[in-house]
Design a protein around this motif. Structure first.
Motif, mmCIF file in Angstrom:
data_model
loop_
_atom_site.group_PDB
_atom_site.id
_atom_site.type_symbol
_atom_site.label_atom_id
_atom_site.label_comp_id
_atom_site.label_asym_id
_atom_site.label_seq_id
_atom_site.Cartn_x
_atom_site.Cartn_y
_atom_site.Cartn_z
ATOM 1 N N ALA A 1 0.831 -1.206 0.000
ATOM 2 C CA ALA A 1 0.000 0.000 0.000
ATOM 3 C C ALA A 1 0.865 1.255 0.000
ATOM 4 O O ALA A 1 0.591 2.213 -0.740
ATOM 5 N N ASP A 2 1.921 1.260 0.808
ATOM 6 C CA ASP A 2 2.809 2.421 0.874
ATOM 7 C C ASP A 2 3.496 2.678 -0.465
ATOM 8 O O ASP A 2 3.813 3.824 -0.802
ATOM 9 N N ALA A 3 3.724 1.607 -1.233
ATOM 10 C CA ALA A 3 4.387 1.735 -2.533
ATOM 11 C C ALA A 3 3.414 2.139 -3.638
ATOM 12 O O ALA A 3 3.823 2.324 -4.791
ATOM 13 N N GLY A 4 2.134 2.259 -3.305
ATOM 14 C CA GLY A 4 1.140 2.665 -4.291
ATOM 15 C C GLY A 4 0.698 1.556 -5.217
ATOM 16 O O GLY A 4 0.116 1.816 -6.281
ATOM 17 N N CYS A 5 0.941 0.292 -4.828
ATOM 18 C CA CYS A 5 0.537 -0.839 -5.664
ATOM 19 C C CYS A 5 -0.960 -1.097 -5.527
ATOM 20 O O CYS A 5 -1.541 -0.858 -4.469
ATOM 21 N N LYS A 6 -1.548 -1.593 -6.578
ATOM 22 C CA LYS A 6 -2.972 -1.912 -6.562
ATOM 23 C C LYS A 6 -3.215 -3.325 -6.083
ATOM 24 O O LYS A 6 -4.302 -3.662 -5.619
ATOM 25 N N SER A 7 -2.188 -4.195 -6.199
ATOM 26 C CA SER A 7 -2.367 -5.594 -5.846
ATOM 27 C C SER A 7 -1.065 -6.196 -5.355
ATOM 28 O O SER A 7 0.013 -5.611 -5.499
ATOM 29 N N ASP B 1 -5.692 -12.013 3.206
ATOM 30 C CA ASP B 1 -6.626 -11.420 4.166
ATOM 31 C C ASP B 1 -6.151 -10.043 4.614
ATOM 32 O O ASP B 1 -6.931 -9.097 4.720
ATOM 33 N N ALA B 2 -4.841 -9.928 4.869
ATOM 34 C CA ALA B 2 -4.284 -8.642 5.289
ATOM 35 C C ALA B 2 -4.369 -7.613 4.164
ATOM 36 O O ALA B 2 -4.630 -6.431 4.413
ATOM 37 N N CYS B 3 -4.176 -8.048 2.938
ATOM 38 C CA CYS B 3 -4.276 -7.137 1.793
ATOM 39 C C CYS B 3 -5.692 -6.607 1.623
ATOM 40 O O CYS B 3 -5.901 -5.412 1.375
ATOM 41 N N HIS B 4 -6.661 -7.471 1.770
ATOM 42 C CA HIS B 4 -8.048 -7.054 1.588
ATOM 43 C C HIS B 4 -8.481 -6.045 2.651
ATOM 44 O O HIS B 4 -9.312 -5.160 2.378
ATOM 45 N N VAL B 5 -7.927 -6.146 3.834
ATOM 46 C CA VAL B 5 -8.226 -5.157 4.878
ATOM 47 C C VAL B 5 -7.829 -3.757 4.422
ATOM 48 O O VAL B 5 -8.505 -2.768 4.718
ATOM 49 N N LEU B 6 -6.730 -3.663 3.656
ATOM 50 C CA LEU B 6 -6.229 -2.371 3.185
ATOM 51 C C LEU B 6 -6.740 -2.015 1.793
ATOM 52 O O LEU B 6 -6.287 -1.033 1.196
ATOM 53 N N GLY B 7 -7.660 -2.814 1.255
ATOM 54 C CA GLY B 7 -8.223 -2.505 -0.046
ATOM 55 C C GLY B 7 -7.370 -2.909 -1.224
ATOM 56 O O GLY B 7 -7.584 -2.428 -2.343
ATOM 57 N N LEU B 8 -6.399 -3.795 -1.008
ATOM 58 C CA LEU B 8 -5.532 -4.273 -2.083
ATOM 59 C C LEU B 8 -6.096 -5.547 -2.690
ATOM 60 O O LEU B 8 -6.728 -6.355 -2.004
ATOM 61 N N HIS B 9 -5.852 -5.744 -3.970
ATOM 62 C CA HIS B 9 -6.234 -6.973 -4.644
ATOM 63 C C HIS B 9 -5.119 -8.008 -4.509
ATOM 64 O O HIS B 9 -3.970 -7.663 -4.207
ATOM 65 N N THR B 10 -5.461 -9.272 -4.754
ATOM 66 C CA THR B 10 -4.478 -10.349 -4.649
ATOM 67 C C THR B 10 -4.448 -11.164 -5.934
ATOM 68 O O THR B 10 -5.473 -11.385 -6.580
ATOM 69 N N VAL B 11 -3.240 -11.627 -6.272
ATOM 70 C CA VAL B 11 -3.003 -12.323 -7.530
ATOM 71 C C VAL B 11 -2.184 -13.586 -7.265
ATOM 72 O O VAL B 11 -1.163 -13.538 -6.577
ATOM 73 N N ALA B 12 -2.633 -14.706 -7.826
ATOM 74 C CA ALA B 12 -1.883 -15.957 -7.749
ATOM 75 C C ALA B 12 -1.335 -16.304 -9.120
ATOM 76 O O ALA B 12 -2.077 -16.318 -10.100
ATOM 77 N N VAL B 13 -0.037 -16.573 -9.187
ATOM 78 C CA VAL B 13 0.589 -17.072 -10.409
ATOM 79 C C VAL B 13 0.995 -18.511 -10.108
ATOM 80 O O VAL B 13 1.900 -18.762 -9.308
ATOM 81 N N THR B 14 0.321 -19.470 -10.730
ATOM 82 C CA THR B 14 0.366 -20.838 -10.240
ATOM 83 C C THR B 14 0.177 -21.849 -11.355
ATOM 84 O O THR B 14 -0.328 -21.517 -12.439
ATOM 85 N N ALA B 15 0.562 -23.083 -11.071
ATOM 86 C CA ALA B 15 0.283 -24.191 -11.989
ATOM 87 C C ALA B 15 -1.069 -24.828 -11.693
ATOM 88 O O ALA B 15 -1.497 -25.729 -12.413
#
Length: 364
Positions: free
Chosen positions: A127-133, A153-167
């Motif tokens: 969040a401090d770095a201005g990232c959206k996710s 869960d911690a990201c969603h509290v701050l309004g950030l999105h989450t991304v999984a790069v996975t097989a």
């Protein structure tokens, strides 16, 4: 399981396991079903039996943090031009002979995980770095699912999105828990035959197809798919046609598909790099089968990186590698020319161009 303020020791309790009648413990995270005696580690190396329980040895420990353009994941329809805070740990539950991140995913040196941060600290740093996710990437987040879930869960509290790069190689129960916390995912579909999966990755195709269908039909997680094309192994016309038809029939026409170029690495060094012509041939096949959004990657190919309107066919987002050169969507993700909505997640003003990979340190 809520996010934690502090970093636990390496004996973090793992989820998804059960005791067997013969005294072993079985890990239920992925279809490998590793059965462990005391002191043994699973194939992923980071899940270990200690006494009568399974532990995750990489919770709170990372191989590094960085700020990336979201297009690098690759995600072309998820807040284009935004920045994503990326990190991974070590280990993997696949044994891909062509691994492009083998120094991280195949690592057995836990001491290389020098960067440490709690889930809440990661969210605050992003969040401090201005990232959206925040992206769980570099190695497969499936194997550090507990850490990824707590961080999400911690990201969603701050309004950030989450991304999984996975097989996408995991069992149904952890899959439900994991993707319920993800806002977007790029899943590597390694090929489209079980023979390729078994020979080249030590895994099987069916669980990955189950994951793809689960994401599209049972979650709100935005999905994009990547296939690394390896000359002579998974790039035949017949296989590409079959894969594209399956994606259209089971996932729909709007799921973006990325064909990316292989380069010789790890244990597959006797195969030449993927020619641009192969990527363009694969893209043409997938488009002919009905997919609307097909891209090329790991090469310089402006046409293969351009998103076009499904209504009027005008270029809407033109990319030069990960840099956006043209952006013709309104704040709701609609074509400025004809008003047709582009599938994906959009919002806010047009993105700024020129985002690059920026390593960053995170303190506990």
């Amino acid at each position: 399981m809520g996010a934690r303020d502090s970093i636990p020791d390496e004996h973090f309790p793992a989820r998804w396991w059960h005791a067997l009648g013969d005294g072993r413990i079985q890990c239920d995270l992925c279809p490998r079903d590793c059965r462990l005696h005391d002191g043994q580690r699973g194939l992923c190396f980071v899940r270990k039996r200690e006494g009568d329980a399974l532990v995750l040895t990489t919770y709170g420990r990372s191989s590094g943090f960085a700020i990336d353009p979201i297009e690098k994941k690759p995600l072309n329809h998820f807040f284009p031009g935004s920045t994503v805070f990326s990190f991974g740990t070590a280990g993997c539950n696949l044994t891909c002979r062509f691994c492009q991140n083998w120094d991280i995913s195949k690592s057995r040196e836990m001491d290389r995980l020098m960067d440490q941060a709690s889930p809440q600290r990661i969210a605050k740093a992003a969040a401090d770095a201005g990232c959206k996710s925040v992206a769980f990437t570099y190695n497969d987040p499936v194997i550090f699912a507990e850490y990824a879930i707590d961080t999400a869960d911690a990201c969603h509290v701050l309004g950030l999105h989450t991304v999984a790069v996975t097989a996408g190689y995991m069992h149904a129960e952890p899959r439900r828990d994991f993707y319920a916390r993800m806002d977007a995912a790029n899943v590597d579909l390694k090929g489209f035959t079980d023979a390729f999966y078994f020979k080249q990755t030590g895994a099987h195709l069916a669980p990955v197809l189950d994951t793809l269908q689960h994401i599209v039909h049972e979650t709100n997680c935005w999905l994009e798919i990547t296939t690394l094309l390896i000359p002579g192994h998974n790039d035949s016309n017949a296989e590409l046609e079959a894969m594209s038809r399956w994606l259209v029939e089971h996932l729909g026409r709007d799921v973006p598909l990325h064909f990316t170029a292989f380069h010789p690495d790890y244990k597959l060094t006797d195969v030449a790099a993927t020619p641009l012509a192969t990527l363009r041939r694969a893209r043409a096949i997938a488009l002919a089968q009905g997919l609307r959004h097909v891209y090329t990657g790991n090469v310089h190919d402006t046409q293969g990186g351009t998103s076009c309107c499904p209504g009027c066919d005008k270029p809407l987002i033109e990319r030069d590698w990960h840099r956006l050169k043209l952006y013709e969507l309104d704040a709701q993700g609609r074509c400025r020319h004809c008003g047709t909505a582009l599938a994906g997640r959009f919002g806010g003003p047009a993105p700024r161009p020129g985002v690059r990979h920026i390593p960053i340190r995170v303190t506990v």
